[in-house]
Write a protein that holds these residues in place. Structure first.
Motif, PDB file in Angstrom:
ATOM      1  N   LEU B 102       0.784  -1.234   0.000  1.00  0.00           N
ATOM      2  CA  LEU B 102       0.000   0.000   0.000  1.00  0.00           C
ATOM      3  C   LEU B 102       0.817   1.285   0.000  1.00  0.00           C
ATOM      4  CD1 LEU B 102      -2.886  -0.513   2.556  1.00  0.00           C
ATOM      5  CD2 LEU B 102      -3.040  -0.210   0.080  1.00  0.00           C
ATOM      6  N   GLU B 103       1.770   1.364   0.924  1.00  0.00           N
ATOM      7  CA  GLU B 103       2.321   2.682   1.230  1.00  0.00           C
ATOM      8  C   GLU B 103       3.193   3.309   0.150  1.00  0.00           C
ATOM      9  OE1 GLU B 103       3.187   3.759   5.277  1.00  0.00           O
ATOM     10  OE2 GLU B 103       2.270   1.932   6.008  1.00  0.00           O
ATOM     11  N   PRO B 104       3.952   2.519  -0.638  1.00  0.00           N
ATOM     12  CA  PRO B 104       4.685   3.181  -1.728  1.00  0.00           C
ATOM     13  C   PRO B 104       3.734   3.850  -2.723  1.00  0.00           C
ATOM     14  CG  PRO B 104       5.673   1.059  -1.231  1.00  0.00           C
ATOM     15  CD  PRO B 104       4.366   1.108  -0.477  1.00  0.00           C
ATOM     16  N   GLN B 105       2.669   3.168  -3.119  1.00  0.00           N
ATOM     17  CA  GLN B 105       1.686   3.772  -4.037  1.00  0.00           C
ATOM     18  C   GLN B 105       1.029   4.992  -3.403  1.00  0.00           C
ATOM     19  OE1 GLN B 105      -0.729   0.777  -6.468  1.00  0.00           O
ATOM     20  NE2 GLN B 105      -0.361  -0.358  -4.601  1.00  0.00           N
ATOM     21  N   LEU B 106       0.814   4.886  -2.093  1.00  0.00           N
ATOM     22  CA  LEU B 106       0.164   5.969  -1.373  1.00  0.00           C
ATOM     23  C   LEU B 106       1.067   7.204  -1.337  1.00  0.00           C
ATOM     24  CD1 LEU B 106      -2.553   6.019  -0.058  1.00  0.00           C
ATOM     25  CD2 LEU B 106      -1.531   5.102   2.015  1.00  0.00           C
ATOM     26  N   ALA B 107       2.372   6.983  -1.199  1.00  0.00           N
ATOM     27  CA  ALA B 107       3.318   8.101  -1.207  1.00  0.00           C
ATOM     28  C   ALA B 107       3.280   8.800  -2.570  1.00  0.00           C
ATOM     29  CB  ALA B 107       4.722   7.606  -0.879  1.00  0.00           C
ATOM     30  N   ALA B 108       3.176   8.003  -3.639  1.00  0.00           N
ATOM     31  CA  ALA B 108       3.089   8.584  -4.985  1.00  0.00           C
ATOM     32  C   ALA B 108       1.795   9.385  -5.148  1.00  0.00           C
ATOM     33  CB  ALA B 108       3.185   7.480  -6.045  1.00  0.00           C
ATOM     34  N   LEU B 109       0.689   8.834  -4.647  1.00  0.00           N
ATOM     35  CA  LEU B 109      -0.593   9.550  -4.696  1.00  0.00           C
ATOM     36  C   LEU B 109      -0.520  10.844  -3.890  1.00  0.00           C
ATOM     37  CD1 LEU B 109      -3.791   7.392  -4.077  1.00  0.00           C
ATOM     38  CD2 LEU B 109      -3.307   8.880  -6.020  1.00  0.00           C
ATOM     39  N   ALA B 110       0.148  10.769  -2.739  1.00  0.00           N
ATOM     40  CA  ALA B 110       0.288  11.955  -1.890  1.00  0.00           C
ATOM     41  C   ALA B 110       1.038  13.048  -2.640  1.00  0.00           C
ATOM     42  CB  ALA B 110       1.015  11.596  -0.591  1.00  0.00           C
ATOM     43  N   ALA B 111       2.114  12.659  -3.344  1.00  0.00           N
ATOM     44  CA  ALA B 111       2.895  13.647  -4.109  1.00  0.00           C
ATOM     45  C   ALA B 111       2.021  14.318  -5.160  1.00  0.00           C
ATOM     46  CB  ALA B 111       4.089  12.962  -4.766  1.00  0.00           C
TER      47      ALA B 111
END
Lengths: 225, 225
Positions: B102-111
């Motif tokens: 989850l969290e790597p994709q979430l970091a990209a979405l956050a950016a």
């Protein structure tokens, strides 16, 4: 601050007792009177604690036969608070996004980790789904089961508990598309299943992406101006 | 089958009323007497319904001042049933795997999606985290907040509710590594933050992978024979 009542504290004690003594789904708990004795609290407090554990789907009370450990393994109804999200269209888009983030990777994990009996169960669900589609019947519940069984195939127990929350959320709260896409659904699920069975993880991932994106695009085409 | 009591049905009616009337976190609900009147059920049933909604973290009862909509937005404590998973080592590995999914994709979405005030809040948490690390204090709660704020930055409300469940699960139930890695934690979080702030989604994803894999490898090195 939100303070803890005696009932909540007792529920916590009871939960610890359940874990320590290794109770499993379907097992019968001690009677109310026995719990009054062993937990050292009053009968009303024991009742409140049991109600709390019931509402958390940890125990279930069967009228006339007693209190049992619930088959729902402590996963409550609507655990992530979907019912409190008022904008249904935004909720639908968020659910689609979460599925796109999780399920392709999960299909790849399933291809890697599924045991033989997991695959047999997945195949059975796929066949029941195909039957419903051929008969042009509502297949949404079976469709959810297919995706949930892929989570089981991954052997990640958090995914086993999380994916039903997402698929149930889609069934209960999402704005659904008007037209049912029978043939597309049938062929997508078949290709996902075959990739998982043949341990082709990358293909399983791509087929799942395609399947979810296809539905996502249909949803957008219907809802966007 | 697990049957629905009158209290549960009333809880459902009350939930629908809350949604229809647009109550938000912190809002005060009508009194018990008013609910008896408007829902057409007895006082004990209203109380049971309120207890059910309380245990689902939809409402909270403040002694002496009444019943309010909970700030927890209906996300229950331990919603995915971690406390029922007995093998803590397997639970830890599953949690790590879910975070990696989850969290790597979430970091990209956050950016991609973070608003200016989201970034300011993320920066503030990062700085508080750095202070704790420099003082060699326990930073686990602040660390969780950092990851939760990235979920907020993604603007996916399901992730906003789900990520705290995972990070809380890690803090409560995971087997933690013995040694604290102060410098590595400090530099990883800084690089993740900078990538998100500068809208470098792919870098944010890779930095998050590195951060989680680093910790995953430390965990394995400690626990594997």
């Amino acid at each position: 601050m939100e303070k803890q009542t005696l009932g909540e504290k007792t529920a916590q004690m009871l939960l610890e007792m359940i874990q320590k003594e290794g109770f499993g789904p379907g097992d019968k708990l001690p009677t109310e009177a026995e719990l009054v004795e062993s937990l050292g609290v009053g009968r009303n407090t024991v009742r409140e604690a049991l109600r709390i554990l019931m509402s958390r789907n940890i125990v279930t009370i069967r009228q006339g036969s007693g209190t049992f450990i619930s088959e729902k393994k402590g996963v409550v109804d609507d655990p992530l608070g979907f019912s409190m999200m008022e904008d249904r269209r935004r909720l639908t888009e968020d659910l689609i996004q979460v599925r796109l983030m999780l399920e392709p990777q999960l299909a790849a994990l399933a291809a890697q980790n599924a045991a033989e009996e997991d695959l047999q169960k997945l195949e059975q669900i796929k066949e029941e789904l195909e039957d419903l589609i051929r008969q042009r019947k509502d297949y949404s519940l079976k469709d959810s089961q297919f995706h949930e069984q892929i989570a089981n195939c991954s052997h990640n127990q958090i995914m086993t508990n999380l994916v039903p929350v997402i698929t149930e959320g889609v069934r209960m709260f999402a704005v659904s598309v008007q037209e049912t896409e029978y043939e597309q659904t049938l062929s997508s699920h078949r290709r996902i299943f075959e990739a998982i069975r043949e341990r082709r993880g990358e293909d399983a991932k791509m087929e799942m992406y395609f399947h979810l994106m296809y539905n996502s695009n249909r949803y957008r085409a219907e809802t966007e101006p």
